[in-house]
Design an enzyme around this catalytic site. Structure first.
Site, PDB file in Angstrom:
ATOM      1  N   ASP A 152      -2.001  10.494   9.851  1.00  0.00           N
ATOM      2  CA  ASP A 152      -2.557  10.505   8.497  1.00  0.00           C
ATOM      3  C   ASP A 152      -1.601  11.149   7.487  1.00  0.00           C
ATOM      4  OD1 ASP A 152      -4.865   9.948   6.834  1.00  0.00           O
ATOM      5  OD2 ASP A 152      -5.128  12.108   6.665  1.00  0.00           O
TER       6      ASP A 152
ATOM      7  N   LYS B 291       4.661  11.891  -7.511  1.00  0.00           N
ATOM      8  CA  LYS B 291       4.507  13.215  -8.135  1.00  0.00           C
ATOM      9  C   LYS B 291       5.758  13.575  -8.930  1.00  0.00           C
ATOM     10  CE  LYS B 291       1.163  15.078  -4.889  1.00  0.00           C
ATOM     11  NZ  LYS B 291       0.101  15.480  -5.817  1.00  0.00           N
TER      12      LYS B 291
ATOM     13  N   ARG C  24     -16.705  -7.560  -3.301  1.00  0.00           N
ATOM     14  CA  ARG C  24     -17.602  -8.527  -2.677  1.00  0.00           C
ATOM     15  C   ARG C  24     -18.999  -8.539  -3.320  1.00  0.00           C
ATOM     16  NH1 ARG C  24     -18.085  -7.021   3.436  1.00  0.00           N
ATOM     17  NH2 ARG C  24     -18.509  -5.158   2.231  1.00  0.00           N
TER      18      ARG C  24
ATOM     19  N   LYS D  72      -5.847  20.768   7.959  1.00  0.00           N
ATOM     20  CA  LYS D  72      -7.079  20.842   7.170  1.00  0.00           C
ATOM     21  C   LYS D  72      -7.742  22.184   7.398  1.00  0.00           C
ATOM     22  CE  LYS D  72      -7.763  16.004   6.700  1.00  0.00           C
ATOM     23  NZ  LYS D  72      -7.457  15.992   5.276  1.00  0.00           N
TER      24      LYS D  72
ATOM     25  N   LYS E 234      -2.304   3.025   1.821  1.00  0.00           N
ATOM     26  CA  LYS E 234      -2.220   3.540   3.179  1.00  0.00           C
ATOM     27  C   LYS E 234      -3.602   3.444   3.817  1.00  0.00           C
ATOM     28  CE  LYS E 234      -3.304   8.265   3.809  1.00  0.00           C
ATOM     29  NZ  LYS E 234      -3.011   9.662   3.974  1.00  0.00           N
TER      30      LYS E 234
ATOM     31  N   GLU F 245      -4.357  21.857   3.329  1.00  0.00           N
ATOM     32  CA  GLU F 245      -5.594  21.485   2.628  1.00  0.00           C
ATOM     33  C   GLU F 245      -6.692  22.466   3.012  1.00  0.00           C
ATOM     34  OE1 GLU F 245      -6.146  16.931   2.358  1.00  0.00           O
ATOM     35  OE2 GLU F 245      -5.219  17.295   4.282  1.00  0.00           O
TER      36      GLU F 245
ATOM     37  N   HIS G  12       3.443  10.806   4.367  1.00  0.00           N
ATOM     38  CA  HIS G  12       3.740  11.728   3.257  1.00  0.00           C
ATOM     39  C   HIS G  12       4.854  12.727   3.586  1.00  0.00           C
ATOM     40  CE1 HIS G  12       0.261   9.995   1.519  1.00  0.00           C
ATOM     41  NE2 HIS G  12      -0.622  10.672   2.219  1.00  0.00           N
TER      42      HIS G  12
ATOM     43  N   ASP H 164       2.797   5.332  -1.603  1.00  0.00           N
ATOM     44  CA  ASP H 164       2.624   6.663  -1.022  1.00  0.00           C
ATOM     45  C   ASP H 164       2.571   7.584  -2.228  1.00  0.00           C
ATOM     46  OD1 ASP H 164       3.013   9.296  -0.106  1.00  0.00           O
ATOM     47  OD2 ASP H 164       3.920   8.552   1.733  1.00  0.00           O
ATOM     48  N   HIS H 165       1.370   8.048  -2.557  1.00  0.00           N
ATOM     49  CA  HIS H 165       1.232   8.716  -3.853  1.00  0.00           C
ATOM     50  C   HIS H 165       2.048  10.004  -3.943  1.00  0.00           C
ATOM     51  CE1 HIS H 165      -2.037  10.708  -1.662  1.00  0.00           C
ATOM     52  NE2 HIS H 165      -1.826  11.712  -2.466  1.00  0.00           N
TER      53      HIS H 165
HETATM   54  P1  NAP Z   1     -14.286   2.046  -0.153  1.00  0.00           P
HETATM   55  O1  NAP Z   1     -14.867   3.072  -1.038  1.00  0.00           O
HETATM   56  O2  NAP Z   1     -14.970   1.727   1.133  1.00  0.00           O
HETATM   57  O3  NAP Z   1     -14.185   0.705  -1.022  1.00  0.00           O
HETATM   58  C1  NAP Z   1     -13.842  -0.517  -0.439  1.00  0.00           C
HETATM   59  C2  NAP Z   1     -13.813  -1.579  -1.515  1.00  0.00           C
HETATM   60  O4  NAP Z   1     -13.457  -2.807  -0.887  1.00  0.00           O
HETATM   61  C3  NAP Z   1     -15.141  -1.801  -2.218  1.00  0.00           C
HETATM   62  O5  NAP Z   1     -14.927  -2.072  -3.569  1.00  0.00           O
HETATM   63  C4  NAP Z   1     -15.670  -3.047  -1.497  1.00  0.00           C
HETATM   64  O6  NAP Z   1     -16.518  -3.787  -2.309  1.00  0.00           O
HETATM   65  C5  NAP Z   1     -14.398  -3.818  -1.271  1.00  0.00           C
HETATM   66  N1  NAP Z   1     -14.534  -4.797  -0.191  1.00  0.00           N
HETATM   67  C6  NAP Z   1     -14.919  -4.591   1.085  1.00  0.00           C
HETATM   68  N2  NAP Z   1     -14.922  -5.753   1.769  1.00  0.00           N
HETATM   69  C7  NAP Z   1     -14.509  -6.711   0.911  1.00  0.00           C
HETATM   70  C8  NAP Z   1     -14.305  -8.109   1.016  1.00  0.00           C
HETATM   71  N3  NAP Z   1     -14.522  -8.775   2.166  1.00  0.00           N
HETATM   72  N4  NAP Z   1     -13.864  -8.762  -0.063  1.00  0.00           N
HETATM   73  C9  NAP Z   1     -13.651  -8.132  -1.236  1.00  0.00           C
HETATM   74  N5  NAP Z   1     -13.828  -6.807  -1.411  1.00  0.00           N
HETATM   75  C10 NAP Z   1     -14.259  -6.111  -0.341  1.00  0.00           C
HETATM   76  O7  NAP Z   1     -12.780   2.357   0.215  1.00  0.00           O
HETATM   77  P2  NAP Z   1     -11.730   3.306  -0.566  1.00  0.00           P
HETATM   78  O8  NAP Z   1     -11.964   4.705  -0.132  1.00  0.00           O
HETATM   79  O9  NAP Z   1     -11.767   2.985  -2.003  1.00  0.00           O
HETATM   80  O10 NAP Z   1     -10.336   2.867   0.090  1.00  0.00           O
HETATM   81  C11 NAP Z   1      -9.687   1.664  -0.244  1.00  0.00           C
HETATM   82  C12 NAP Z   1      -8.334   1.643   0.454  1.00  0.00           C
HETATM   83  O11 NAP Z   1      -7.563   2.729  -0.013  1.00  0.00           O
HETATM   84  C13 NAP Z   1      -8.397   1.806   1.957  1.00  0.00           C
HETATM   85  O12 NAP Z   1      -7.333   1.092   2.548  1.00  0.00           O
HETATM   86  C14 NAP Z   1      -8.169   3.285   2.164  1.00  0.00           C
HETATM   87  O13 NAP Z   1      -7.615   3.569   3.428  1.00  0.00           O
HETATM   88  C15 NAP Z   1      -7.160   3.548   1.064  1.00  0.00           C
HETATM   89  N6  NAP Z   1      -7.117   4.941   0.605  1.00  0.00           N
HETATM   90  C16 NAP Z   1      -8.218   5.529   0.078  1.00  0.00           C
HETATM   91  C17 NAP Z   1      -8.130   6.836  -0.393  1.00  0.00           C
HETATM   92  C18 NAP Z   1      -9.317   7.510  -1.012  1.00  0.00           C
HETATM   93  O14 NAP Z   1      -9.145   8.637  -1.479  1.00  0.00           O
HETATM   94  N7  NAP Z   1     -10.473   6.890  -1.068  1.00  0.00           N
HETATM   95  C19 NAP Z   1      -6.930   7.531  -0.308  1.00  0.00           C
HETATM   96  C20 NAP Z   1      -5.803   6.890   0.213  1.00  0.00           C
HETATM   97  C21 NAP Z   1      -5.913   5.595   0.666  1.00  0.00           C
HETATM   98  P3  NAP Z   1     -18.016  -4.089  -1.846  1.00  0.00           P
HETATM   99  O15 NAP Z   1     -18.669  -2.755  -1.767  1.00  0.00           O
HETATM  100  O16 NAP Z   1     -18.539  -4.948  -2.932  1.00  0.00           O
HETATM  101  O17 NAP Z   1     -17.939  -4.775  -0.529  1.00  0.00           O
END
Ligand code: NAP
Length: 484
Positions: free
Chosen positions: A234, A181, A51, A331, A147, A215, A239, A176-177
């Site tokens: 979670d 593995k 965004r 955890k 997820k 963890e 997993h 599901d990563h």
């Molecule tokens: P994050 O750091 O909050 O990033 C969210 C991303 O979505 C940002 O690039 C944000 O861009 C974009 N975004 C938000 N609103 C938007 C909109 N209306 N239109 C277009 N883009 C938008 O989240 P994340 O940790 O990367 O997680 C992403 C997904 O992966 C989630 O579903 C999370 O549950 C899942 N997940 C994450 C992890 C992890 O380790 N982080 C692990 C497993 C699963 P802007 O900042 O420009 O808005």
């Protein structure tokens, strides 16, 4: 052994949420490693979409920083520069119409087109819809969703319906990563590629199975999200359930996406409901002033959400009747360690007498750290002094057995993204699998919520609550050590 990297077809991969945490830590460094290994054809491109306003140059710098932080060792400066050239950025709002035409203009004809939804699940439906209304998706387009896939059965069904309104199931890759593995796939190779194990892989020979995902980190930083979820939602529903399915499933007729997923689904459907006396839920305590406990981390002194769960499961089918499967995840435990252990029964009679002790073969499958397998076999303890028996591991650590090739084993995200480009869904969850897992989990969650049960406390850095040890002890069994 010669490494075989087979390049995938040229692709345009759009990462919605390309500036987010997951993209920076996992997806983009993973793609860079695949690029370094020669798996990406020259004209493949990666398009970050989010965004906020950024130029492509700024996005490339962000990715360069991410690679420097999360994968400083791979490739050369030249490779890095070449990889960055493949990147574009487009500002798109999932919930509005801004940016979509720019994205459409960037797409090249005749390439595999994939869209990674690395954004909050609440945006999945909007993204799916806009990809269609702006004419960006076609019948061959693939979408990858992260997820959590739902919070319960109703929300998972709603998400599935949102995606199904615009994409066929064969186009949806629910990641599901754990399934990406190397060892998890090796588990299938070991089970179905060898004569040795499969005849013994049943209740007649297997005493029980343990699956542990431990963890050391707490929930700090994502406390608000985690407190609405807990270890059951979670970790277990997705997993651990996937690992259980691969361990317990019948041999599929072939290694094909629907054949494998059909068999996994049958396992989930054969799971008995778990009585509450077979479940232990815990919350970690503070470890000194600098290490807050769970309740402080989530800023909710009344929280009834678990950061640890252990349970005993029964799979009601011919193969597993009478062989329990114990799951444990939490955890702030003693070590970071994920392991499956298949514990075989003792021999029916010991010719070596009572002094030789009790011995069992155990096959352990380590997911982290040091992916690999051990088969513990009983042998004579070397030296004089009669027939004393000892259990020793036949170590199958991949790094040692496969030599330098093992170093280029892709991490889970890399492998799974390459599978998306190849159009191979075997290692992704199908919609009905996810729904079946929620259908199993929901009544159990409801039963402790109805009673208002509060998790028991456990020490940080321990193996979890004492009650979890008792869950095994009362069956005359014990958990394996949690070891790094
Ligand atoms: P994050 O750091 O909050 O990033 C969210 C991303 O979505 C940002 O690039 C944000 O861009 C974009 N975004 C938000 N609103 C938007 C909109 N209306 N239109 C277009 N883009 C938008 O989240 P994340 O940790 O990367 O997680 C992403 C997904 O992966 C989630 O579903 C999370 O549950 C899942 N997940 C994450 C992890 C992890 O380790 N982080 C692990 C497993 C699963 P802007 O900042 O420009 O808005």
């Amino acid at each position: 052994m010669v490494s075989r990297v087979i390049p995938v077809d040229p692709f345009d991969l759009v990462i919605f949420g390309g500036t987010g945490d997951l993209a920076r830590r996992k997806i983009l460094p993973g793609l860079y490693r695949r690029f370094c290994s020669g798996q990406m054809e020259d004209n493949s491109r990666i398009i970050g979409a989010a965004r906020s306003e950024h130029s492509t140059e700024e996005f490339r710098q962000m990715v360069a920083d991410a690679i420097a932080e999360f994968d400083p060792k791979s490739g050369t400066p030249e490779m890095r520069a070449e990889f960055l050239e493949r990147l574009e950025y487009v500002q798109v709002d999932a919930l509005g119409d801004a940016g979509w035409q720019d994205l459409a203009a960037l797409m090249s004809p005749g390439r595999v087109r994939a869209f990674y939804f690395s954004v909050a699940p609440s945006l999945f439906g909007a993204l799916a819809e806009r990809l269609h209304t702006h004419g960006i998706a076609d019948d061959q387009t693939r979408i990858v969703v992260e997820k959590p896939f739902g919070h319960d059965l109703a929300s998972a069904k709603a998400l599935n319906a949102d995606l199904a309104a615009h994409f066929d199931e064969s186009q949806i890759y629910r990641i599901d990563h754990y399934l990406g593995k190397e060892t998890v796939q090796n588990l299938m190779a070991v089970r179905f590629g060898n004569m040795l194990f499969e005849p013994l892989w049943n209740a007649q020979y297997v005493d029980h199975i343990q699956i542990t995902v431990a963890e050391t980190v707490g929930v700090g930083g994502r406390g608000e999200y985690y407190d609405k979820s807990g270890a059951m939602r979670d970790m277990v529903q997705n997993h651990l359930m996937q690992l259980l399915c691969l361990i317990a499933m019948e041999p599929p007729a072939k290694f094909d996406h629907d054949a494998v997923r059909d068999e996994k689904l049958k396992v989930i459907r054969a799971l008995e409901q778990v009585p509450l006396q077979d479940v232990v839920r815990g919350q970690y305590l503070a470890a000194g002033a600098d290490e807050p406990g769970y309740l402080e981390h989530v800023e909710n002194a009344d929280s009834k959400t678990e950061s640890f769960i252990a349970m005993k499961l029964r799979v009601s089918n011919w193969r597993w009747a009478g062989t329990p499967i114990y799951l444990r995840t939490g955890k702030r435990l003693k070590a970071r360690s994920s392991e499956i252990a298949v514990v075989f029964k003792e021999t029916p009679h010991s010719i070596f007498g009572a002094d030789a002790g009790r011995h069992r073969n155990v096959l352990t499958i380590r997911l982290q750290p040091n992916e690999g397998m051990d088969l513990f076999v009983t042998i004579k303890e070397p030296g004089p002094g009669g027939m004393r028996l000892v259990d020793v591991p036949l170590d199958m650590t991949f790094a040692e057995a496969l030599g330098p090739d093992a170093e280029d084993v892709p991490d889970a995200y890399e492998r799974l993204i390459m599978d998306v480009i190849r159009g191979n869904q075997t290692l992704f969850m199908r919609g009905d699998e996810v729904e079946a897992a929620w259908a199993w989990a929901d009544p159990l969650i409801a039963s402790w919520e109805e009673r208002g049960d509060k998790p028991v406390a456990y020490e940080s850095g321990s193996t979890g609550p004492e009650e979890a040890l008792a869950l095994m002890h009362r069956d005359g069994r014990r958990w394996r050590e949690i070891r790094a």
